[in-house]
Design a protein around this motif. Structure first.
Motif, PDB file in Angstrom:
ATOM      1  N   LYS A 174       0.780  -1.163  -0.192  1.00 45.86           N
ATOM      2  CA  LYS A 174      -0.077  -0.085  -0.058  1.00 45.86           C
ATOM      3  C   LYS A 174       0.762   1.160   0.175  1.00 45.86           C
ATOM      4  CE  LYS A 174      -4.339  -1.829   1.911  1.00 45.86           C
ATOM      5  NZ  LYS A 174      -5.161  -1.657   3.102  1.00 45.86           N
ATOM      6  N   ASP A 175       1.717   1.148   0.607  1.00 44.24           N
ATOM      7  CA  ASP A 175       2.934   2.436   0.932  1.00 44.24           C
ATOM      8  C   ASP A 175       3.436   2.679  -0.725  1.00 44.24           C
ATOM      9  OD1 ASP A 175       2.512   2.555   3.327  1.00 44.24           O
ATOM     10  OD2 ASP A 175       4.403   1.780   4.116  1.00 44.24           O
TER      11      ASP A 175
ATOM     12  N   HIS B  46      -3.018  -4.534  -5.364  1.00 42.23           N
ATOM     13  CA  HIS B  46      -3.289  -6.188  -5.175  1.00 42.23           C
ATOM     14  C   HIS B  46      -1.642  -6.729  -4.784  1.00 42.23           C
ATOM     15  CE1 HIS B  46      -7.135  -5.970  -6.647  1.00 42.23           C
ATOM     16  NE2 HIS B  46      -6.863  -5.138  -7.645  1.00 42.23           N
ATOM     17  N   ILE B  47      -1.718  -7.626  -4.272  1.00 43.76           N
ATOM     18  CA  ILE B  47      -0.387  -8.544  -4.093  1.00 43.76           C
ATOM     19  C   ILE B  47      -0.794  -9.700  -5.068  1.00 43.76           C
ATOM     20  CG2 ILE B  47       0.988  -9.788  -2.637  1.00 43.76           C
ATOM     21  CD1 ILE B  47       0.296  -7.583  -0.232  1.00 43.76           C
ATOM     22  N   ARG B  48       0.251 -10.027  -5.908  1.00 42.39           N
ATOM     23  CA  ARG B  48       0.049 -11.068  -6.614  1.00 42.39           C
ATOM     24  C   ARG B  48       0.956 -12.466  -6.152  1.00 42.39           C
ATOM     25  NH1 ARG B  48      -4.409  -9.900  -8.798  1.00 42.39           N
ATOM     26  NH2 ARG B  48      -4.528  -7.873  -9.917  1.00 42.39           N
TER      27      ARG B  48
ATOM     28  N   LEU C 147       7.591  -9.397  -3.103  1.00 42.50           N
ATOM     29  CA  LEU C 147       6.467  -9.307  -3.386  1.00 42.50           C
ATOM     30  C   LEU C 147       6.142  -8.958  -4.844  1.00 42.50           C
ATOM     31  CD1 LEU C 147       5.143  -6.963  -0.411  1.00 42.50           C
ATOM     32  CD2 LEU C 147       4.572  -9.345  -0.763  1.00 42.50           C
ATOM     33  N   GLU C 148       5.118  -9.507  -5.353  1.00 43.91           N
ATOM     34  CA  GLU C 148       4.781  -9.055  -6.816  1.00 43.91           C
ATOM     35  C   GLU C 148       3.329  -8.557  -6.693  1.00 43.91           C
ATOM     36  OE1 GLU C 148       3.071 -11.618 -10.483  1.00 43.91           O
ATOM     37  OE2 GLU C 148       5.070 -12.115 -10.086  1.00 43.91           O
ATOM     38  N   VAL C 149       3.267  -7.025  -6.728  1.00 37.55           N
ATOM     39  CA  VAL C 149       2.081  -6.497  -6.852  1.00 37.55           C
ATOM     40  C   VAL C 149       1.702  -5.831  -7.986  1.00 37.55           C
ATOM     41  CG1 VAL C 149       2.992  -5.821  -4.402  1.00 37.55           C
ATOM     42  CG2 VAL C 149       3.596  -4.142  -6.168  1.00 37.55           C
ATOM     43  N   SER C 150       0.359  -5.195  -8.016  1.00 39.45           N
ATOM     44  CA  SER C 150      -0.025  -4.613  -9.064  1.00 39.45           C
ATOM     45  C   SER C 150      -0.948  -3.493  -8.640  1.00 39.45           C
ATOM     46  CB  SER C 150      -0.923  -5.377 -10.092  1.00 39.45           C
ATOM     47  OG  SER C 150      -1.984  -6.035  -9.395  1.00 39.45           O
TER      48      SER C 150
END
Length: 113
Positions: free
Chosen positions: A19-20, A25-27, A110-113
């Motif tokens: 979020k920071d 989304h966290i994938r 972490l993989e995020v989008s």
């Protein structure tokens, strides 16, 4: 099952970090788990499925990297993989040698989008 509390702490940190960074989304959550960490991988996966409900990681996958135990004998100046919980040097048989690797329990990626 202490894995639930441990995973909740890891996931809370992952969600905050994502979020920071502006992610929605966290994938993927990748963790490094040492063989000597006393964490059961199967229990960790169940704990992850429970902890991610209702978060931005709800659809995330968990990937665990197993980290083998590596010890160091100061008498022989060698690193080795112990064959017992005594961490005995295979050369001089000194017990309780220094554990240099294998206690890890950490968020690695972490993989995020």
């Amino acid at each position: 099952m202490h894995e639930v509390g441990m995973m909740q702490n890891i996931l809370d940190a992952a969600v905050k970090r994502a979020k920071d960074e502006g992610a929605q989304h966290i994938r993927l959550v990748q963790m490094r788990v040492g063989e000597a960490s006393d964490v059961m991988p199967d229990s960790l996966e169940v704990a992850f499925d429970v902890a991610k409900k209702g978060t931005i990681a709800e659809d995330a996958k968990l990937q665990l990297e197993n980290v083998p135990v590596v010890c160091y004998c100061s008498n022989c100046s060698i690193e080795f993989h112990p064959t017992s919980k005594l961490n005995e040097c295979p050369e001089c048989h000194q017990a309780y040698c220094e554990v240099r690797q294998g206690n890890e329990f950490e968020l690695a990626f972490l993989e995020v989008s």
